[in-house]
Design an enzyme around this catalytic site. Sequence first.
Site, PDB file in Angstrom:
ATOM      1  CB  THR A  17      -0.932  -0.013   1.233  1.00  0.00           C
ATOM      2  OG1 THR A  17      -1.847  -1.087   1.068  1.00  0.00           O
ATOM      3  CG2 THR A  17      -1.712   1.271   1.382  1.00  0.00           C
ATOM      4  CE1 TYR A  30      -5.852  -0.211  -0.587  1.00  0.00           C
ATOM      5  CE2 TYR A  30      -3.679  -0.500  -1.544  1.00  0.00           C
ATOM      6  CZ  TYR A  30      -4.591  -0.737  -0.529  1.00  0.00           C
ATOM      7  OH  TYR A  30      -4.230  -1.518   0.525  1.00  0.00           O
ATOM      8  CB  THR A  96       0.850  -3.144   6.453  1.00  0.00           C
ATOM      9  OG1 THR A  96      -0.472  -3.194   5.898  1.00  0.00           O
ATOM     10  CG2 THR A  96       1.461  -1.775   6.260  1.00  0.00           C
ATOM     11  CG  ASP A  97      -2.328  -7.104   4.097  1.00  0.00           C
ATOM     12  OD1 ASP A  97      -2.643  -6.261   4.964  1.00  0.00           O
ATOM     13  OD2 ASP A  97      -2.965  -7.259   3.040  1.00  0.00           O
ATOM     14  CE  LYS A 169      -2.647  -4.390   8.367  1.00  0.00           C
ATOM     15  NZ  LYS A 169      -2.735  -4.434   6.897  1.00  0.00           N
ATOM     16  CD  GLU A 291      -6.597 -25.557  28.745  1.00  0.00           C
ATOM     17  OE1 GLU A 291      -7.772 -25.951  28.806  1.00  0.00           O
ATOM     18  OE2 GLU A 291      -6.254 -24.520  28.144  1.00  0.00           O
TER      19      GLU A 291
HETATM   20  C1  SIN Z   1      -0.899  -2.761   2.967  1.00  0.00           C
HETATM   21  O1  SIN Z   1       0.206  -2.615   2.499  1.00  0.00           O
HETATM   22  O2  SIN Z   1      -1.296  -2.042   3.909  1.00  0.00           O
HETATM   23  C2  SIN Z   1      -1.893  -3.779   2.497  1.00  0.00           C
HETATM   24  C3  SIN Z   1      -1.539  -4.442   1.226  1.00  0.00           C
HETATM   25  C4  SIN Z   1      -0.242  -5.171   1.291  1.00  0.00           C
HETATM   26  O3  SIN Z   1       0.083  -5.774   2.307  1.00  0.00           O
HETATM   27  O4  SIN Z   1       0.461  -5.157   0.281  1.00  0.00           O
END
Ligand code: SIN
Length: 334
Positions: A17, A30, A96-97, A169, A291
Site C-alpha cells: 500500500t 487501490y 503491511t499485511d 499487525k 492443558e
Molecule cells: C498494505 O500494504 O497495507 C496492504 C496491502 C499489502 O500488504 O500489500
Amino acid sequence: MPDRRLPTIAVLATGGTIAGAQSAHASHAYRAGALSVEHLLAAVPGLAQLARIQAGQVASVGSQNMTHAVWAALAQRVDVLCQEASVDGIVVTHGTDTLEETAYFLSLVTRHDKPVVLVGAMRPATAPGADGPANLFHAVALAGCPAARGRGPLVVMNEDIHYAREVQKMACAGVAAFASPNRGRAGVMRAAQAHFFSRNDTVHTRDSIFSLQALEAAGWPRVDVVHAGVGLGDDLIDFLAARASGLVLAGVGDGNATDGALAALQRASAAGVAVVRASRTGSGRVGRNVEVDDDAAGFIAAGELSPQKARILLMLGLSISRDPARLQEFFNQY
Ligand code: SIN
C-alpha cells in the site's frame, strides 16, 4: 552535491500500500505496489538532508502475494548490501499485511549488525493524509542511526519502532495498526531521532543458526496453519498431514482444540509431521503440558510466537532437524 557526512542508505522496494495508487482520491479501491521506488522517495520531504539514497526495486507486489522466491532474493540483497562498506543501513518498503513475517524471516536468515528497517503504510500513496512519506522518512532516519545497529531487523510504523520478533499487525485499517503485544515497542521516532526503550533480550539475529542456503537445500519444507474454533473436526488436519512436513495449530486459548482435532494432530505427529501448538488470541505464551500433554503427543509449544511466525520458524527448523525435541529448543530460543 551530496553531503559526504550523511549515511548512505539503500532503499529496497517490494510493493504494498505504501506504493499503492487509487483510481480516484475518494475511492477505497487501490492497487498495491503500483508506484516505483523513485516515486516513493520523491514524495518524502527532507530526505536529502537525512541520507544519501541508493534505490532498488526487488518486487512490486501486494504483500498478500509475497513469495518464498522474493524472500530469497530480498535476503540475498540484504546480505550483499550489508557487506558493502559504503552502505550504512537498509530500508525495505513492504505491504503491511505480511510485513511482520518478512521481518521475522530476515531476522532469522541474515546475520549482520547494520540496521535493516522494514516500513509500510496503511493508506495508499495517492490518499489524502498518506502515511507512507512520514513512515519512509522515519525508516531512513532509523536506518542511519548508530543506536539501531545490532538489534536485528526493525519495523517502523506511525513513529513506533518494533523488533522483528515482536511486531504484529493488529488491525486491518488505521495508521496505528501495529503493536508489539507481548513485550512492547522497541522505541519511538521523534523528529528523525530514534529513542530506544530497552535492549532486546531475545536472541540476536547475528547468532541465528538458520540460513537461506539450508532452507533452499531442504526445499522450503511445507508448513500449514490450522485455525481452531468450535467444532473443528479432523478431516482438514488429516488432509494437510498427508501433504505437509509441519502443521501449526492456531489454537483457542493457550493453543488448544477439540478432542477430535487434537487426536488428528497426534496421528500426524506419530506419522512424522512436526506439530506446533500456537494461539489464535494474538498475544500471550503457549507453554508445554498445560492443558495438552505435549510430551505424550510429541507436540511442540510455540511460546510467544504467533501462528504466522511459528510457521516460519518451523519451516527453518525443519531445514535442520525433524526431531520434536530439537524443534522445541528452537522455539524456546528464537
Ligand atoms: C498494505 O500494504 O497495507 C496492504 C496491502 C499489502 O500488504 O500489500
